[in-house]
Motif scaffolding. Structure first.
Motif, mmCIF file in Angstrom:
data_model
loop_
_atom_site.group_PDB
_atom_site.id
_atom_site.type_symbol
_atom_site.label_atom_id
_atom_site.label_comp_id
_atom_site.label_asym_id
_atom_site.label_seq_id
_atom_site.Cartn_x
_atom_site.Cartn_y
_atom_site.Cartn_z
ATOM 1 N N ILE A 157 44.217 48.748 31.918
ATOM 2 C CA ILE A 157 43.522 47.928 30.929
ATOM 3 C C ILE A 157 42.081 47.679 31.375
ATOM 4 O O ILE A 157 41.143 47.741 30.574
ATOM 5 C CB ILE A 157 44.262 46.595 30.719
ATOM 6 N N TRP A 158 41.901 47.409 32.673
ATOM 7 C CA TRP A 158 40.552 47.184 33.209
ATOM 8 C C TRP A 158 39.680 48.434 33.041
ATOM 9 O O TRP A 158 38.507 48.331 32.675
ATOM 10 C CB TRP A 158 40.658 46.798 34.679
ATOM 11 N N ILE A 159 40.240 49.602 33.300
ATOM 12 C CA ILE A 159 39.490 50.852 33.132
ATOM 13 C C ILE A 159 39.090 51.032 31.674
ATOM 14 O O ILE A 159 37.949 51.405 31.360
ATOM 15 C CB ILE A 159 40.319 52.053 33.635
ATOM 16 N N ASP A 160 40.027 50.759 30.761
ATOM 17 C CA ASP A 160 39.701 50.859 29.332
ATOM 18 C C ASP A 160 38.586 49.893 28.957
ATOM 19 O O ASP A 160 37.686 50.228 28.183
ATOM 20 C CB ASP A 160 40.946 50.555 28.486
ATOM 21 N N ASP A 161 38.657 48.672 29.513
ATOM 22 C CA ASP A 161 37.637 47.668 29.206
ATOM 23 C C ASP A 161 36.270 48.120 29.722
ATOM 24 O O ASP A 161 35.254 47.946 29.035
ATOM 25 C CB ASP A 161 38.035 46.336 29.846
ATOM 26 N N CYS A 162 36.227 48.706 30.913
ATOM 27 C CA CYS A 162 34.963 49.201 31.462
ATOM 28 C C CYS A 162 34.414 50.341 30.617
ATOM 29 O O CYS A 162 33.196 50.432 30.412
ATOM 30 C CB CYS A 162 35.159 49.667 32.907
ATOM 31 N N CYS A 163 35.293 51.201 30.130
ATOM 32 C CA CYS A 163 34.844 52.292 29.261
ATOM 33 C C CYS A 163 34.276 51.746 27.960
ATOM 34 O O CYS A 163 33.281 52.256 27.441
ATOM 35 C CB CYS A 163 36.003 53.253 28.985
ATOM 36 N N GLN A 164 34.924 50.703 27.422
ATOM 37 C CA GLN A 164 34.421 50.082 26.202
ATOM 38 C C GLN A 164 33.004 49.541 26.415
ATOM 39 O O GLN A 164 32.157 49.622 25.533
ATOM 40 C CB GLN A 164 35.339 48.927 25.782
ATOM 41 N N ARG A 175 49.668 59.665 35.840
ATOM 42 C CA ARG A 175 50.561 58.795 35.062
ATOM 43 C C ARG A 175 49.864 58.245 33.823
ATOM 44 O O ARG A 175 50.477 58.117 32.763
ATOM 45 C CB ARG A 175 51.065 57.636 35.925
ATOM 46 N N PHE A 176 48.592 57.917 33.947
ATOM 47 C CA PHE A 176 47.872 57.271 32.844
ATOM 48 C C PHE A 176 46.853 58.193 32.184
ATOM 49 O O PHE A 176 46.003 57.747 31.428
ATOM 50 C CB PHE A 176 47.187 55.988 33.340
ATOM 51 N N ALA A 177 46.975 59.492 32.472
ATOM 52 C CA ALA A 177 46.139 60.511 31.808
ATOM 53 C C ALA A 177 44.652 60.185 31.911
ATOM 54 O O ALA A 177 43.911 60.244 30.933
ATOM 55 C CB ALA A 177 46.545 60.665 30.338
ATOM 56 N N ILE A 178 44.221 59.805 33.117
ATOM 57 C CA ILE A 178 42.801 59.525 33.364
ATOM 58 C C ILE A 178 42.188 60.790 33.950
ATOM 59 O O ILE A 178 42.585 61.244 35.025
ATOM 60 C CB ILE A 178 42.637 58.341 34.339
ATOM 61 N N HIS A 179 41.249 61.360 33.249
ATOM 62 C CA HIS A 179 40.712 62.663 33.642
ATOM 63 C C HIS A 179 39.369 62.525 34.352
ATOM 64 O O HIS A 179 39.247 62.762 35.533
ATOM 65 C CB HIS A 179 40.570 63.559 32.406
ATOM 66 N N SER A 180 38.348 62.134 33.621
ATOM 67 C CA SER A 180 37.014 62.033 34.201
ATOM 68 C C SER A 180 36.622 60.570 34.271
ATOM 69 O O SER A 180 36.433 59.919 33.242
ATOM 70 C CB SER A 180 35.990 62.798 33.353
ATOM 71 N N ILE A 181 36.514 60.052 35.480
ATOM 72 C CA ILE A 181 36.238 58.620 35.608
ATOM 73 C C ILE A 181 34.864 58.338 36.175
ATOM 74 O O ILE A 181 34.461 57.197 36.272
ATOM 75 C CB ILE A 181 37.320 57.929 36.464
ATOM 76 N N ALA A 227 30.764 55.482 22.856
ATOM 77 C CA ALA A 227 31.908 54.702 23.335
ATOM 78 C C ALA A 227 33.214 55.387 22.921
ATOM 79 O O ALA A 227 33.275 56.055 21.887
ATOM 80 C CB ALA A 227 31.856 53.288 22.763
ATOM 81 N N PRO A 228 34.294 55.226 23.709
ATOM 82 C CA PRO A 228 35.575 55.877 23.383
ATOM 83 C C PRO A 228 36.134 55.492 22.015
ATOM 84 O O PRO A 228 36.870 56.276 21.414
ATOM 85 C CB PRO A 228 36.500 55.377 24.511
ATOM 86 N N CYS A 229 35.775 54.315 21.517
ATOM 87 C CA CYS A 229 36.324 53.866 20.232
ATOM 88 C C CYS A 229 35.553 54.408 19.038
ATOM 89 O O CYS A 229 35.901 54.102 17.892
ATOM 90 C CB CYS A 229 36.357 52.339 20.180
ATOM 91 N N HIS A 230 34.512 55.210 19.289
ATOM 92 C CA HIS A 230 33.749 55.815 18.197
ATOM 93 C C HIS A 230 34.176 57.268 18.022
ATOM 94 O O HIS A 230 33.728 58.135 18.788
ATOM 95 C CB HIS A 230 32.242 55.741 18.475
ATOM 96 N N PRO A 231 35.049 57.557 17.060
ATOM 97 C CA PRO A 231 35.558 58.923 16.892
ATOM 98 C C PRO A 231 34.434 59.910 16.576
ATOM 99 O O PRO A 231 33.481 59.587 15.859
ATOM 100 C CB PRO A 231 36.535 58.799 15.716
ATOM 101 N N GLN A 232 34.589 61.121 17.086
ATOM 102 C CA GLN A 232 33.593 62.162 16.852
ATOM 103 C C GLN A 232 33.807 62.863 15.509
ATOM 104 O O GLN A 232 32.958 63.642 15.081
ATOM 105 C CB GLN A 232 33.666 63.203 17.980
ATOM 106 N N ASP A 233 34.939 62.618 14.867
ATOM 107 C CA ASP A 233 35.264 63.354 13.635
ATOM 108 C C ASP A 233 35.044 62.524 12.367
ATOM 109 O O ASP A 233 35.670 62.781 11.327
ATOM 110 C CB ASP A 233 36.720 63.830 13.678
#
Length: 575
Positions: free
Chosen positions: A89-96, A142-148, A300-306
């Motif tokens: 959750i913390w990683i997701d928050d940092c990405c946001q 486990r959490f499908a984290i690829h490029s951090i 940002a990850p929440c902005h879809p490219q499509d």
């Protein structure tokens, strides 16, 4: 043939926690261990052992996540599972928030969360945890984290990109009314400076956690400063008590909810198609302008490219240039928050004066409904000149008045004066640093992470009240849920077999199962409810007793009943 060749070698079969949960759910529905074993090519004894360890298996999965359950065969220590869930959750928050991360930063945060859990006494069994390289690699899988790792801003890109934007605008003939920027910001809507009595009290008063309540706002304005769209507000609860009986369509915000109060890709798409496009088209018609729009977004990850719409062209800012180029981050969001804090303190002062109650009682009465009203008033207070001036770094020629007075600095002075008027411990001696602490969206601490992780598991908010929207859940019968989950399994199987990209199909499978988790939980709850005996079940008529005896006598013959017939009997019982 040698003795070595004669020996039969047995390979231990890997059974993930996810499969074990499926076995336990099938047993819960009344399916026999022998039937489950045959269908999965397992020994009946293995199935019974899984049943024996049901408590440990379910607690391990509950403490962890769907993704970790897929890659683990044995229950791990709950404290490790909880730590990893909070860490994700913390990683997701940092990405946001576009906060740079690398492996060492993540390991250090993992150690901090683990230490916090140990201090809270989360588990009687606390295995040694050192955040090793091996653990980190397994955690990533486990959490499908690829490029951090996120690189720093390219100053060359920051220097050249505004010219690129200028060329596109001139070639396409956009006016300042037709160019928009949208971005999200978090708002701790009941947070007070850490030195105030309110903040100190919440650490000791059970159930009083005002500063832990966070929401996310999606704001959008155009370059001329002439128009702001209706903001999207994402809260952790869809139906809080304060909005009971309120028609959410009449609110000055687009109201949405998810357990983490974050803008997701799906929520952003919904906002784009059903909020942004209609609002902007209505505005342009009123201005007698052509229906063409340029929308600037960060990556940002929440902005879809499509995102696609015939009247909207979307441009994504270069990676990691948000703080240097994006108009909303050049003073609009900051100024809005100063207005919000000032109006919130005005509300406290007004309530304490008019109702003769203390600050603590007044702040407890401050609800999400009051918050929405203040958000609306604060956004309306933003001046056209302020909105326009914040475009000077990315489109200087659109700015009419470059040297706009810094109204936010004056607001901070007004906030300090209001704090003195409120009085009381922590308010009288409030400083500029205290106000800055409220304005900056800081990193989520360990306690907040655990609370967010807990809410993500429960999916239920204690403030929720039953409304017409909630009643729709009651129409999800066992039959409908089973049919829907079966269709989802077929869809998952189709893409796993059809897609040549293993990485893409694995990500699809993970996200699909995460989306289905609430429905599986409802389904399991309904199964448990249907299997519970009522008191009338213990009073059997004579005919019922005969039927029961006949069923018992035929139990020994159950192995020769065709599987299809047995499954039909089970389905009929569920219905």
């Amino acid at each position: 043939m040698s003795e070595k060749d004669k020996k039969t070698t047995f390979k231990r079969k890997f059974i993930s926690l996810e499969v074990k949960i499926q076995i336990l759910d099938r047993l819960l529905k009344g399916e026999k261990a022998s039937h489950i074993g045959k269908s999965l090519n397992l020994n009946e004894a293995t199935v019974r052992t899984i049943k024996k360890n049901e408590k440990e298996i379910r607690s391990a999965v509950a403490a962890g996540s769907l993704t970790s359950a897929k890659h683990a065969a044995r229950p791990r220590a709950p404290i490790i599972e909880k730590m990893e869930k909070a860490l994700s959750i913390w990683i997701d928050d940092c990405c946001q928030k576009r906060i740079p991360l690398d492996g060492n930063i993540i390991k250090q945060k993992a150690l901090k969360i683990y230490k916090h859990l140990k201090e809270q006494g989360e588990s009687s069994v606390n295995p040694d945890f050192v955040a090793s390289k091996g653990w980190f690699e397994k955690f990533r899988k486990r959490f499908a984290i690829h490029s951090i790792r996120i690189q720093g801003e390219s100053h060359e890109t920051v220097r050249t990109y505004p010219e690129k934007i200028q060329n596109i605008i001139e070639e396409q003939g956009y006016t300042a009314d037709q160019v928009f920027n949208a971005d999200e910001t978090g708002l701790w809507w009941k947070k007070m400076p850490t030195r105030t009595f309110i903040s100190k009290k919440e650490k000791t008063a059970p159930g009083f956690k005002v500063s832990k309540d966070r929401l996310t706002l999606l704001l959008c304005s155009n370059a001329s400063g002439d128009f702001m769209t209706k903001p999207l507000l994402v809260y952790r609860s869809l139906n809080p008590r304060a909005l009971k009986g309120v028609n959410k369509n009449t609110l000055p915000v687009y109201w949405k909810a998810n357990p983490r109060a974050w803008v997701t890709g799906n929520l952003f798409k919904d906002w784009f198609l059903n909020c942004f496009v209609p609002d902007v088209e209505r505005y342009l018609r009123q201005k007698n302008l052509s229906l063409k729009v340029l929308l600037l977004l960060d990556n940002a990850p929440c902005h879809p490219q499509d995102l696609n719409h015939p009247n909207v062209k979307i441009l994504f800012l270069p990676p990691n240039t948000t703080s240097l180029l994006q108009p909303l981050d050049q003073g609009i969001i900051y100024t809005f928050k100063t207005y919000y804090i000032r109006r919130a303190l005005e509300w406290i002062l007004d309530v304490t004066d008019s109702k003769s109650i203390n600050v603590m009682e007044a702040w407890k009465k401050f609800s999400i409904k009051h918050c929405i009203d203040i958000i609306s008033l604060s956004l309306k207070e933003l001046k056209t000149s302020t909105l326009n001036a914040c475009w000077k770094k990315i489109w200087r020629s659109s700015v009419e008045i470059e040297n706009v007075p810094e109204s936010s600095e004056n607001e901070i002075g007004g906030i300090l004066e209001l704090a003195k008027s409120i009085g009381g411990e922590g308010f009288v001696d409030m400083t500029i640093e205290d106000v800055q602490d409220l304005l900056v969206e800081g990193e989520v601490d360990e306690a907040d992470l655990m609370e967010m992780a807990s809410e993500a598991v429960n999916q239920i908010d204690s403030e929720d009240t039953s409304t017409d929207e909630d009643c729709a859940v009651n129409n999800l019968t066992l039959k409908k849920l089973k049919e829907g989950l079966s269709l989802a399994e077929n869809l998952e199987s189709f893409f796993l077999n059809a897609d040549p990209s293993t990485e893409r199909s694995r990500k699809f499978k993970m996200e699909l199962r995460n989306c289905l988790a609430p429905y599986r939980e409802i389904y399991n709850d309904l199964v448990r409810t249907s299997n519970q005996s009522t008191i009338t079940n213990f009073f059997k008529r004579e005919e019922d007793a005969r039927t029961l005896n006949e069923e018992k006598s035929s139990e020994s013959e159950s192995d020769i009943i065709p599987p299809k017939k047995r499954s039909r009997l089970i389905i009929h019982t569920e219905q």
